[in-house]
Every structure is written in structure tokens, then in C-alpha cells.
Write an enzyme that holds these catalytic residues in place. Structure first.
Site, mmCIF file in Angstrom:
data_model
loop_
_atom_site.group_PDB
_atom_site.id
_atom_site.type_symbol
_atom_site.label_atom_id
_atom_site.label_comp_id
_atom_site.label_asym_id
_atom_site.label_seq_id
_atom_site.Cartn_x
_atom_site.Cartn_y
_atom_site.Cartn_z
ATOM 1 N N TYR A 92 12.027 -52.923 -20.608
ATOM 2 C CA TYR A 92 12.349 -51.770 -19.772
ATOM 3 C C TYR A 92 13.575 -52.123 -18.928
ATOM 4 O O TYR A 92 13.655 -53.216 -18.359
ATOM 5 C CB TYR A 92 11.183 -51.421 -18.841
ATOM 6 C CG TYR A 92 10.001 -50.811 -19.541
ATOM 7 C CD1 TYR A 92 10.088 -49.558 -20.156
ATOM 8 C CD2 TYR A 92 8.777 -51.475 -19.590
ATOM 9 C CE1 TYR A 92 8.993 -48.999 -20.799
ATOM 10 C CE2 TYR A 92 7.679 -50.920 -20.236
ATOM 11 C CZ TYR A 92 7.798 -49.683 -20.838
ATOM 12 O OH TYR A 92 6.717 -49.132 -21.478
ATOM 13 N N GLU A 113 12.589 -47.609 -22.636
ATOM 14 C CA GLU A 113 12.364 -46.234 -22.172
ATOM 15 C C GLU A 113 13.264 -45.202 -22.832
ATOM 16 O O GLU A 113 13.065 -43.997 -22.638
ATOM 17 C CB GLU A 113 12.491 -46.144 -20.647
ATOM 18 C CG GLU A 113 13.902 -46.265 -20.097
ATOM 19 C CD GLU A 113 14.313 -47.709 -19.836
ATOM 20 O OE1 GLU A 113 15.369 -47.898 -19.204
ATOM 21 O OE2 GLU A 113 13.586 -48.637 -20.250
ATOM 22 N N VAL A 147 5.587 -41.548 -9.445
ATOM 23 C CA VAL A 147 5.606 -42.308 -10.698
ATOM 24 C C VAL A 147 7.033 -42.440 -11.230
ATOM 25 O O VAL A 147 7.341 -43.377 -11.968
ATOM 26 C CB VAL A 147 4.691 -41.625 -11.738
ATOM 27 C CG1 VAL A 147 4.744 -42.340 -13.080
ATOM 28 C CG2 VAL A 147 3.251 -41.579 -11.227
ATOM 29 N N ASP A 203 10.931 -45.540 -10.776
ATOM 30 C CA ASP A 203 11.767 -46.424 -11.598
ATOM 31 C C ASP A 203 13.121 -45.799 -11.891
ATOM 32 O O ASP A 203 14.106 -46.510 -12.101
ATOM 33 C CB ASP A 203 11.078 -46.755 -12.922
ATOM 34 C CG ASP A 203 10.074 -47.894 -12.792
ATOM 35 O OD1 ASP A 203 10.362 -48.846 -12.064
ATOM 36 O OD2 ASP A 203 9.009 -47.816 -13.414
ATOM 37 N N LYS A 254 11.513 -44.159 -1.690
ATOM 38 C CA LYS A 254 12.272 -45.412 -1.787
ATOM 39 C C LYS A 254 11.352 -46.452 -2.412
ATOM 40 O O LYS A 254 10.139 -46.436 -2.191
ATOM 41 C CB LYS A 254 12.772 -45.868 -0.415
ATOM 42 C CG LYS A 254 11.696 -46.032 0.634
ATOM 43 C CD LYS A 254 12.303 -46.291 2.006
ATOM 44 C CE LYS A 254 11.217 -46.417 3.071
ATOM 45 N NZ LYS A 254 11.774 -46.566 4.432
ATOM 46 N N VAL A 298 5.572 -47.659 -5.852
ATOM 47 C CA VAL A 298 5.653 -48.974 -6.488
ATOM 48 C C VAL A 298 6.373 -48.845 -7.826
ATOM 49 O O VAL A 298 6.006 -48.007 -8.659
ATOM 50 C CB VAL A 298 4.250 -49.577 -6.676
ATOM 51 C CG1 VAL A 298 4.324 -50.882 -7.460
ATOM 52 C CG2 VAL A 298 3.599 -49.804 -5.323
#
Length: 372
Positions: free
Chosen positions: A94, A118, A267, A270, A279, A298
Site C-alpha cells: 500500500y 490500492e 476510514v 489514508d 488529521k 488511525v
């Protein structure tokens, strides 16, 4: 081909790029696999599990990077890892480069071939290497959100399913793709009131046909989003544009209008996140509060359930790893257009336009870079 599997070094990341079963498949096809010591120990794959199938154990990440022609990882390389890459090597992991301009620069400078899980596609137009982690993250988002809604965690003190005589909590999900669908399934399983917002009418119809009256589907407009998040208990953002930065669907003002103790789970973090107030956070410090709203952002959510995630990821990535190893990266991408879509950086050039646009750089077509 010599394939290397380093230990992940991102905070609280216990996943590993290959399971012992995956390593065995590669070895039985005539390849060699070198694994950094303790790379899988956090999820029950000790060094002996790898040596037992014929892999070798390296004492350090430096040794793995020095020996391998192809590096198979899980998360985007941290700076020290990116600086170990060199021309002629292939990195398969990823990347999420749209949110990482500095990492993009480092990968371009390395001269390595960098293929992103991805953006690899399939015959149905899906993202088969993103899908398993999207399934995990979507399902996790609901259990994480339910936890932080507890009063002791700072939330509103809401039980998502309610009880007889007390209304269920309201879950609003932005995006009806893989992650959103899995989040909806989990939230409905807890008997919450669930709303999915998406701009694709065909997808909304599919969800309506699949779940019926248990799920409310709404077409995405700014007004609809603002109205729905205002009285939500849990808002989950799952919107994705392959390779590009996530759109900011929820404004700062809309977050400020939400009730104190409401929980946001982004979600899409990323790819930069789909809330104006998002953030990146880590498993070590997963939340922060802004406008009285708890934000869980996260960047490696599936790392919290690392064994499940690793098994699911290897199931999806192994056929592509075998293709790259059996034929070499250039030939594999020349004959597999879906793998070619995964190419983000090649020979010091960005080969994925959405990434280049996001980081303010120029791109070249992957076919041109490979001279196909």
C-alpha cells in the site's frame, strides 16, 4: 526472484507482507524468500514458521532490502525504508501517495518500481487488493465507534442498538462502497438506525435491494450530508477516489453543528480523509476532540486486528506477487493491465495521474514509462 519481507515499523503495525503459506507458494515456484526476524511474531508467525517452509531469516531490515529484488510489505514505506530502496528493485505494498508528497519524492528519487495495492484493478472495475482491508476497516469502524460512544470514553453514552423503550443510535455512513457496505452490515447487526449516503444511484439501488427497509439510502448532496450528520451519533467516512485525495465532504461548520460526544471514524484518512477536521492519528494515540466531537483517524486501522488482516491480504495479493516474480515486473505489467494500473512510480517518474495531481507534480502514462 529474490523476494524480501521486512518487519513493519509503523506504530503498532503487526501485519506482515507474506504469511508462511504465501512464502511456501513462492518457494515452490522456484523463488527465494527472505524474511526479517520477528516480522510475523506479533500475529503468531514466528521465525520457525517461515524457515519451516524454506524461507531464510535476515537479522535486520537492511539485510532484507540489500538482498531482495522485490520487497513485499503492507504499509507505505517509512522514510528510513524509502531511503533503502534502489534502482532495479520493485516495491509492492500500500502506498497512498496522494496524501504523502514527501514519500512520493523519495520513491521517485530511488528509481525503484513502486506498485500500489490500492490502485490495482480487476475485470469488474473493482480494487481487489484494497477490498479485503476495506472490509476489515468498515467492520472495525462500527466497533471502534461503539466503544468511543461510551461515556467513559468521552462519548455521548449511547448504546447503538438501544433497548426496548429506548431509541437506537443513529449511524451515518458516507460512501456505499466496500468499506461502507461492511460498516452498514455491522451497524445493522447491532440494530442501530443506519443511513448510507452515496452519489451513485445504481449503488444506492443495489444497497436497497440487498438490505431493504433496514437501511435508509440517500443521494449525496451538501445539504443532505449536513442534515444527516447533525443528529447522528456515529459518522463513518469511507469515500474513496482511487489513487487521489479523498473529497472533503463534511465541512468544519458541519462538524461544529454535531452534538458533543458524537464520534467520527474516518476510514478514508489514508487518502487525506473526508472530514475537514480530520488529521492522521495512530493506534498509540487514536483519537482527538475538535468542536466537542471525537475523531478517530488511525491511518492503519486493520493493523489492530493484524492476524485477520494479514491472512485476508495475502489471499488477495499472492496471485499478483506470483505474477511479478514469475515473469518479472515489466513483462507482468505488460501482459496484465490490471497490475499495470497499480504502477505509481517507475524509473524516477510518477505514472499515476491522480497521484501526480494530488502532490503537484507531472506524470507520464505507465505504458510510456515502460515503453510498451
Amino acid at each position: 526472484m529474490h523476494i524480501g519481507v521486512p518487519k513493519e515499523i509503523k506504530t503498532h503495525e503487526y501485519r506482515v507482507g507474506l504469511t508462511p503459506a504465501g512464502a511456501r507458494e513462492l518457494i515452490e515456484h522456484g523463488h527465494s524468500v527472505v524474511v526479517e526476524t520477528l516480522a510475523g511474531a506479533g500475529i503468531g508467525f514466528d521465525d520457525s514458521a517461515y524457515t519451516g517452509v524454506g524461507a531464510t531469516i535476515a537479522p535486520s531490515a537492511e539485510a532484507v532490502f540489500a538482498a531482495a529484488e522485490m520487497i513485499v510489505k503492507v504499509k507505505e514505506p517509512q522514510e528510513i525504508e524509502a531511503r533503502r530502496l534502489k534502482s532495479g528493485q520493485t516495491l509492492f505494498t500500500y502506498l497512498h501517495l496522494a496524501a504523502e508528497p514527501h514519500l512520493t519524492e523519495l520513491l521517485v528519487a530511488s528509481g525503484a518500481t513502486c506498485i500500489a495495492y490500492e490502485t490495482v484493478t480487476d475485470a469488474r472495475g473493482g480494487l481487489p487488493l484494497l477490498a479485503p482491508m476495506s472490509e476489515v476497516a468498515g467492520r472495525m469502524a462500527v466497533q471502534v465507534g461503539a466503544h468511543y460512544l461510551e461515556r467513559e470514553s468521552g462519548g455521548r453514552g449511547i448504546l447503538l442498538g438501544g433497548v426496548p423503550g429506548v431509541a437506537a443510535g443513529k449511524v451515518v455512513i458516507l460512501g456505499g462502497g466496500v468499506a461502507g457496505t461492511n460498516a452498514a452490515r455491522m451497524a445493522m447487526g447491532l440494530e442501530a438506525k443506519v443511513v448510507v449516503i452515496d452519489r451513485s444511484m445504481p449503488r444506492l439501488k443495489e444497497l436497497d435491494d440487498q438490505f431493504g427497509a433496514k437501511l435508509q439510502t440517500l443521494y449525496s448532496t451538501r445539504q443532505t450530508i449536513e442534515e444527516q450528520v447533525r443528529d447522528a451519533d456515529l459518522v463513518i467516512g469511507t469515500v474513496l477516489i482511487p489513487g487521489a485525495s479523498a473529497p472533503k465532504l463534511v465541512s468544519d461548520a458541519a462538524v461544529a453543528s454535531m452534538r458533543p460526544g458524537t464520534v467520527i471514524v474516518d476510514v478514508a484518512i489514508d487518502q487525506g480523509g473526508c472530514f475537514a477536521t480530520s488529521k492522521p492519528t495512530s493506534h498509540a494515540a487514536p483519537i482527538y476532540v475538535e468542536h466537542g466531537v471525537i475523531h478517530y483517524c488511525v491511518t492503519n486501522m486493520p493493523g489492530a486486528v493484524a492476524r485477520t488482516s494479514t491472512l485476508a491480504l495475502t489471499n488477495a495479493t499472492l496471485p499478483f506477487v506470483l505474477d511479478l516474480a514469475n515473469h518479472g515486473p515489466r513483462k507482468a505489467m505488460a501482459t496484465n493491465r490490471h497490475l499495470l494500473q497499480g504502477l505509481n512510480v517507475y524509473g524516477g517518474q510518477i505514472t499515476y495521474k491522480a497521484v501526480a495531481d494530488a502532490v503537484g507534480q507531472k506524470s507520464v502514462k505507465a505504458e510510456a514509462a515502460l515503453a510498451l
